[in-house]
Design an enzyme around this catalytic site. Structure first.
Site, short mmCIF file in Angstrom:
data_model
loop_
_atom_site.label_atom_id
_atom_site.label_comp_id
_atom_site.label_asym_id
_atom_site.label_seq_id
_atom_site.Cartn_x
_atom_site.Cartn_y
_atom_site.Cartn_z
N ASP A 104 23.10 -36.71 -33.66
CA ASP A 104 23.18 -35.93 -32.42
C ASP A 104 24.59 -35.50 -32.08
O ASP A 104 24.94 -35.35 -30.91
CB ASP A 104 22.57 -36.72 -31.24
N LYS A 136 25.15 -30.94 -34.76
CA LYS A 136 25.08 -30.27 -36.07
C LYS A 136 24.37 -28.93 -35.97
O LYS A 136 24.82 -27.93 -36.54
CB LYS A 136 24.34 -31.18 -37.08
N LYS A 168 23.99 -26.83 -33.49
CA LYS A 168 24.80 -25.78 -32.85
C LYS A 168 25.80 -25.19 -33.84
O LYS A 168 25.94 -23.98 -33.96
CB LYS A 168 25.55 -26.34 -31.63
N GLY A 171 16.53 -33.77 -34.61
CA GLY A 171 16.31 -32.81 -33.54
C GLY A 171 17.61 -32.07 -33.37
O GLY A 171 18.58 -32.62 -32.86
N HIS A 172 17.68 -30.84 -33.87
CA HIS A 172 18.93 -30.06 -33.85
C HIS A 172 18.79 -28.95 -32.82
O HIS A 172 17.92 -28.09 -32.95
CB HIS A 172 19.22 -29.50 -35.25
N THR A 208 12.14 -43.16 -34.82
CA THR A 208 11.59 -42.01 -34.10
C THR A 208 10.06 -41.97 -34.23
O THR A 208 9.43 -41.09 -33.65
CB THR A 208 12.18 -40.70 -34.65
N GLN A 263 20.79 -36.69 -39.08
CA GLN A 263 21.26 -38.02 -38.68
C GLN A 263 22.80 -38.07 -38.79
O GLN A 263 23.44 -37.05 -38.58
CB GLN A 263 20.60 -39.14 -39.50
N THR A 322 18.56 -45.11 -40.88
CA THR A 322 17.42 -44.34 -41.33
C THR A 322 17.24 -44.62 -42.83
O THR A 322 17.97 -45.43 -43.40
CB THR A 322 17.58 -42.84 -41.00
N ASP A 380 34.13 -31.26 -23.39
CA ASP A 380 33.96 -30.86 -21.99
C ASP A 380 33.31 -31.97 -21.15
O ASP A 380 33.51 -32.03 -19.94
CB ASP A 380 33.10 -29.58 -21.92
P1 GDP Z 1 22.29 -32.61 -33.64
O1 GDP Z 1 21.11 -33.48 -33.87
O2 GDP Z 1 23.52 -33.12 -34.32
O3 GDP Z 1 22.03 -31.17 -33.96
O4 GDP Z 1 22.62 -32.69 -32.07
P2 GDP Z 1 21.53 -32.61 -30.88
O5 GDP Z 1 21.07 -31.21 -30.73
O6 GDP Z 1 20.49 -33.66 -31.03
O7 GDP Z 1 22.42 -33.07 -29.65
C1 GDP Z 1 23.55 -32.36 -29.23
C2 GDP Z 1 23.32 -31.96 -27.76
O8 GDP Z 1 24.54 -31.56 -27.19
C3 GDP Z 1 22.40 -30.75 -27.62
O9 GDP Z 1 21.71 -30.87 -26.41
C4 GDP Z 1 23.37 -29.59 -27.57
O10 GDP Z 1 22.85 -28.46 -26.87
C5 GDP Z 1 24.53 -30.19 -26.82
N1 GDP Z 1 25.86 -29.69 -27.18
C6 GDP Z 1 26.32 -29.30 -28.39
N2 GDP Z 1 27.63 -29.05 -28.34
C7 GDP Z 1 28.02 -29.27 -27.07
C8 GDP Z 1 29.29 -29.21 -26.40
O11 GDP Z 1 30.34 -28.90 -26.97
N3 GDP Z 1 29.30 -29.53 -25.07
C9 GDP Z 1 28.18 -29.90 -24.41
N4 GDP Z 1 28.28 -30.21 -23.12
N5 GDP Z 1 26.97 -29.98 -25.01
C10 GDP Z 1 26.90 -29.68 -26.33
P1 IMO Z 2 19.69 -35.90 -35.75
O1 IMO Z 2 19.57 -35.16 -37.05
C1 IMO Z 2 19.95 -39.76 -33.75
C2 IMO Z 2 17.70 -43.05 -35.56
C3 IMO Z 2 16.53 -43.61 -34.79
C4 IMO Z 2 16.57 -45.05 -35.26
C5 IMO Z 2 16.97 -44.94 -36.73
C6 IMO Z 2 15.81 -44.95 -37.70
O2 IMO Z 2 19.09 -35.20 -34.61
O3 IMO Z 2 21.11 -36.31 -35.53
P2 IMO Z 2 13.93 -43.20 -38.34
O4 IMO Z 2 12.89 -42.51 -37.51
O5 IMO Z 2 14.87 -42.26 -39.06
O6 IMO Z 2 13.34 -44.22 -39.27
O7 IMO Z 2 14.81 -44.04 -37.29
O8 IMO Z 2 17.66 -43.69 -36.83
N1 IMO Z 2 17.64 -41.59 -35.79
C7 IMO Z 2 18.42 -40.70 -35.16
N2 IMO Z 2 19.30 -40.87 -34.15
N3 IMO Z 2 19.75 -38.53 -34.29
C8 IMO Z 2 18.89 -38.36 -35.31
O9 IMO Z 2 18.77 -37.20 -35.98
C9 IMO Z 2 18.14 -39.46 -35.76
N4 IMO Z 2 17.20 -39.64 -36.71
C10 IMO Z 2 16.92 -40.95 -36.72
O10 IMO Z 2 16.72 -43.50 -33.40
O11 IMO Z 2 17.60 -45.75 -34.60
MG MG Z 3 19.67 -34.54 -32.76
#
Ligand code: GDP
Ligand code: IMO
Ligand code: MG
Length: 433
Positions: A13, A16, A18, A40-41, A130, A227, A242, A336
């Site tokens: 999270d 990635k 974005k 979840g991207h 998850t 991840q 994971t 930010d």
């Molecule tokens: P990913 O799994 O690595 O793609 O990240 P996620 O989408 O799960 O989580 C990143 C969250 O932060 C999302 O809700 C994005 O919309 C938000 N986000 C990304 N970059 C920024 C940033 O620079 N500032 C803020 N405030 N939010 C951001």
């Molecule tokens: P993105 O790509 C954050 C975590 C789960 C749990 C562990 C194992 O959005 O960054 P799994 O379902 O993979 O067997 O769970 O890994 N986990 C993540 N945490 N972002 C993710 O993906 C994740 N995918 C799995 O919360 O701790």
């Molecule tokens: Mg994510």
């Protein structure tokens, strides 16, 4: 041509999705190499937000760009179909821009049930997965009894599916959780088989040949990680990880790219840390500061909606991640979120139970699901910038205290920060190099 990689340096999270969306116009191909719908991207542009799980984050970049789901990915046809149909409803002609590896493994309905049963059986020491069947699907892959996308077009597919399902049901019976004969399971199975039919309508390819030939032909590839490094099955906080290799080497095995074909490795991190699920997290904040970061950063899971645990930036873990991945460029996200703090803490070393101080990430930093401390963080405190960063679009507009903070991190990690993100929208991005 070389393939570049973008991957998470923390616990997932990092943002990635974005940044892949921001960088995608520079590439001809965007390819996922591991993970599945546990990811979840989030992408934001034109006032809309999109969450992608299994489909690469290059799908909104337009043009003739191809998106690839590589052999290292595990795909749930039902979730894939829902995601794909949503994209088509949003105007993306997915059938013409997506290719799927025949060697990617299939997540079956029983894999999801096994994931849930395994977690229940672990009780308080559960991983906090998850619930998407990731662990059981990769287990079957390594146990050499998995089903692959390419199998779906073979005449014996139905028989192979039934045999795999029956083996899973036997295991579920041992857990006291047999779904056999229930109308709910029959409905799940029908939905899955219908989704397999839907999947057959896509371009199912030998993606290792495709990506290598495209590189030979001068086309560029961005490999999108899922991840993060601290969730890697080898280098993360095992067993709270994971089930795939999330690190740079995973792009080689997950796409069939030789190490020499890899160019840049973009390592992405937040200006603080978050973690979803169980497991050790040395800099976790249980106080008001942690809650403030969670609220301002909207730190709730994109897939499960769970609260993300929040804490200060951990440079010990980050330096380890930079080393394992050979990160050549850093991308710093969500700075930010820290706008309002007078001072900002950064963990630079751990104090271990024997009193020794280490800056090398140790074998273990915590020994149970809550991550009860083995490693105690040692902090340095830096001045905050107390300025709204989200309106900045160039480096010159960034306050000096913030630039000092970035320079400090670069110096500690020995790698330049190439991109700074100051908000969730595509536009809220500063490209430095
Ligand atoms: P990913 O799994 O690595 O793609 O990240 P996620 O989408 O799960 O989580 C990143 C969250 O932060 C999302 O809700 C994005 O919309 C938000 N986000 C990304 N970059 C920024 C940033 O620079 N500032 C803020 N405030 N939010 C951001
Ligand atoms: P993105 O790509 C954050 C975590 C789960 C749990 C562990 C194992 O959005 O960054 P799994 O379902 O993979 O067997 O769970 O890994 N986990 C993540 N945490 N972002 C993710 O993906 C994740 N995918 C799995 O919360 O701790
Ligand atoms: Mg994510």
């Amino acid at each position: 041509m070389k393939a570049d990689i973008l991957l998470g340096l923390q616990w997932g999270d990092e943002g990635k999705g974005k940044i892949v969306d921001v960088l995608a116009p520079k590439y001809d191909i965007v390819a996922r190499f591991q993970g599945g719908p546990n990811a979840g991207h989030t992408l934001e542009f034109d006032g809309h937000k999109h969450v992608l799980r299994s489909i690469p984050s290059g799908v909104f970049a337009g043009g003739s760009r191809v998106n690839v789901i590589g052999n290292g990915v595990v795909l749930d046809p039902v979730l894939f179909r829902a995601e794909a149909e949503q994209l088509e409803a949003d105007g993306v002609d997915l059938h013409s821009i997506l290719k799927i590896s025949k060697k990617a493994h299939l997540i079956m309905p029983t894999h999801r049930l096994l994931d849930a049963a395994g977690e229940r059986a672990k009780g308080a020491s559960k991983i906090g997965t998850t619930g998407k069947g990731i662990g059981p699907t990769y287990t079957d892959k390594v146990s050499r009894r998995g089903l692959r996308i390419g199998d779906t077009v073979q005449p014996d597919f139905d028989a192979r599916y039934q045999s795999a399902r029956d083996a899973h049901i036997e295991t579920l019976e041992a857990f006291g959780a047999s779904p056999a004969g229930t109308p709910e399971f029959a409905a799940m199975e029908k939905e899955w088989l219908d989704a397999i039919e839907y999947l057959r309508g896509y371009d199912l390819i030998d993606s290792e040949h495709f990506v290598n030939k495209e590189l030979d032909g001068g086309r560029s590839i961005l490999c999108e990680g899922a991840q993060g490094t601290m969730l890697d099955v080898d280098f993360g906080s095992y067993p709270f990880v994971t089930s795939s290799n999330t690190v740079a080497a995973g792009a080689c095995t997950g796409l069939g790219l030789a190490p020499g074909r890899i160019g840049r490795v973009y390592g992405i991190f937040k200006a603080y840390c978050t973690r979803v699920g169980s497991g050790p997290f040395p800099t976790e904040l249980f106080d008001e500061t942690g809650a403030t970061i969670r609220n301002i950063g909207h730190e709730y899971g994109a897939v499960t909606g769970r609260e993300r645990r929040c804490g200060w930036l951990d440079l010990v873990a980050l330096r380890y991640a930079v080393m394992i991945n050979g990160a050549t460029h850093l991308i710093m996200m969500k700075s930010d979120v820290l706008d309002g703090f007078d001072t900002i803490k950064v963990c630079t070393a751990y104090r271990m139970p024997d009193g020794s101080i280490t800056t090398d990430f140790p074998f273990s930093v915590g020994n149970n699901a809550e991550g009860a401390g083995i490693a105690e963080p040692i902090y340095e405190e830096l001045p905050g910038w107390r300025t709204v960063l989200s309106s900045a679009r160039s480096e010159e507009e960034l306050p000096e205290a913030f630039r000092n903070y970035v320079a400090y991190i670069e110096q500690k990690l020995g790698v330049p920060v190439a991109v700074i993100s100051v908000g969730p929208d595509r536009e809220e991005t500063i490209i430095r190099h």
